[in-house]
Design an enzyme around this catalytic site. Structure first.
Site, PDB file in Angstrom:
ATOM      1  N   SER A  35       8.325   7.820  -6.185  1.00 46.67           N
ATOM      2  CA  SER A  35       8.356   7.818  -4.907  1.00 46.67           C
ATOM      3  C   SER A  35       9.952   8.022  -4.084  1.00 46.67           C
ATOM      4  O   SER A  35      10.896   7.677  -4.896  1.00 46.67           O
ATOM      5  CB  SER A  35       7.696   6.371  -4.335  1.00 46.67           C
ATOM      6  OG  SER A  35       6.725   6.258  -4.789  1.00 46.67           O
TER       7      SER A  35
HETATM    8  N1  SAH Z   1       5.357   3.330  -8.396  1.00 49.15           N
HETATM    9  C1  SAH Z   1       6.047   4.756  -8.723  1.00 49.15           C
HETATM   10  C2  SAH Z   1       5.154   5.864  -8.039  1.00 49.15           C
HETATM   11  C3  SAH Z   1       4.002   6.223  -8.911  1.00 49.15           C
HETATM   12  S1  SAH Z   1       2.956   7.775  -8.305  1.00 49.15           S
HETATM   13  C4  SAH Z   1       7.380   4.936  -8.302  1.00 49.15           C
HETATM   14  O1  SAH Z   1       7.932   3.882  -8.373  1.00 49.15           O
HETATM   15  O2  SAH Z   1       7.906   6.070  -8.532  1.00 49.15           O
HETATM   16  C5  SAH Z   1       1.461   6.862  -8.244  1.00 49.15           C
HETATM   17  C6  SAH Z   1       0.877   6.208  -9.537  1.00 49.15           C
HETATM   18  O3  SAH Z   1      -0.284   5.749  -9.394  1.00 49.15           O
HETATM   19  C7  SAH Z   1       0.647   7.381 -10.618  1.00 49.15           C
HETATM   20  O4  SAH Z   1       1.504   7.061 -11.886  1.00 49.15           O
HETATM   21  C8  SAH Z   1      -0.792   7.251 -10.837  1.00 49.15           C
HETATM   22  O5  SAH Z   1      -1.157   7.572 -12.208  1.00 49.15           O
HETATM   23  C9  SAH Z   1      -1.070   5.952 -10.537  1.00 49.15           C
HETATM   24  N2  SAH Z   1      -2.362   5.628 -10.008  1.00 49.15           N
HETATM   25  C10 SAH Z   1      -3.370   6.152  -9.394  1.00 49.15           C
HETATM   26  N3  SAH Z   1      -4.513   5.966  -9.036  1.00 49.15           N
HETATM   27  C11 SAH Z   1      -4.391   4.513  -9.821  1.00 49.15           C
HETATM   28  C12 SAH Z   1      -5.365   3.433 -10.057  1.00 49.15           C
HETATM   29  N4  SAH Z   1      -6.728   3.619  -9.574  1.00 49.15           N
HETATM   30  N5  SAH Z   1      -5.037   2.593 -10.901  1.00 49.15           N
HETATM   31  C13 SAH Z   1      -3.723   2.455 -11.564  1.00 49.15           C
HETATM   32  N6  SAH Z   1      -2.872   3.481 -11.050  1.00 49.15           N
HETATM   33  C14 SAH Z   1      -2.999   4.533 -10.447  1.00 49.15           C
END
Ligand code: SAH
Length: 230
Positions: free
Chosen positions: A70
């Site tokens: 993010s």
């Molecule tokens: N928190 C991260 C951003 C990750 S992007 C950061 O600090 O940069 C979003 C993440 O959510 C991805 O890794 C994706 O695989 C996960 N995700 C999407 N749907 C999900 C679900 N239903 N349960 C758990 N994780 C999920």
């Protein structure tokens, strides 16, 4: 990990990080402790080495598996939305849940402000790298789980804060159910590629209070767990 890689040089240096922090401050991140945490978490270690020179730009970047790290501003904003108290200070949460661990950047930023942090990621390959990374950075108060975050973590509920870093179409009911009294859910809601709003939903004595914190762009929240292989 070598000391120079951890500290950063050139485009990952202290000066580059200072510029990022200044930018977040200008954009309304007011909590000094959150700004300090953003300054100190080595974001270049959360992205592929080829992208490390761009790690302190205020942008999302790819982390593999079609996912992204993010934007720092959004991480700071969500952290602030979860933790700020009514009088403008910052509170420490006994128990918080994060959905969408990804590379663990948001996890690392949030970890010193909560006593126990629980974090769920649906993609197993991402999670195993993230465990190693956070261990190397000595982030020790987090328990991870490879699962579908739509279900929350019932065995550990209720939570004082829940933060979701992928966008569902609608606010997930089970997460609302797992909020403690006074607890907050910070979640981006809206269609993939369409208009998504960052919401903060607080469980008050009179029911759920809902605030719109503005427009955001997140990868979609997807149902089901993937054990996957590399
Ligand atoms: N928190 C991260 C951003 C990750 S992007 C950061 O600090 O940069 C979003 C993440 O959510 C991805 O890794 C994706 O695989 C996960 N995700 C999407 N749907 C999900 C679900 N239903 N349960 C758990 N994780 C999920």
């Amino acid at each position: 990990m070598s000391a120079s890689r951890l500290q950063g040089i050139g485009m990952t240096s202290a000066r580059t990080r200072d510029r990022l922090v200044q930018r977040l401050q200008q954009n309304g991140i007011t909590q000094p402790e959150i700004l300090e945490r953003i300054r100190n978490v080595p974001r270049h270690l959360f992205v592929d080495e080829a992208l490390s020179s761009r790690a302190y730009e205020d942008n999302a970047l790819p982390i593999g598996q079609g996912q992204t790290i993010s934007q720092p501003y959004v991480v700071a904003l969500m952290t602030q939305a979860l933790l700020e108290d009514e009088s403008g200070g910052l509170r420490t949460l006994p128990k918080a849940l994060e959905i969408g661990t990804g590379c663990g950047y948001q996890t690392a930023v949030l970890s010193p402000f909560v006593r126990q942090l629980f974090s769920i990621e649906r993609l197993a390959p991402l999670l195993s790298d993230t465990r190693d990374r956070l261990r190397a950075l000595r982030v020790g108060n987090v328990r991870f789980r490879n699962d579908d975050g739509f279900g929350g973590w019932p065995g550990q509920a209720p939570f004082d804060g829940i933060i979701v870093t992928a966008a569902p179409d609608q606010v997930p009911e089970k997460l609302l159910e797992q909020l403690a009294p006074g607890g907050r859910l910070v979640v981006p809601v809206g269609p993939d590629g369409g208009e998504q709003r960052l919401l903060r939903i607080t469980r008050t004595d009179d029911g759920l209070r809902r605030e719109d914190l503005g427009g955001v762009v997140f990868v979609p929240m997807v149902e089901g767990r993937e054990k996957g292989s590399r």
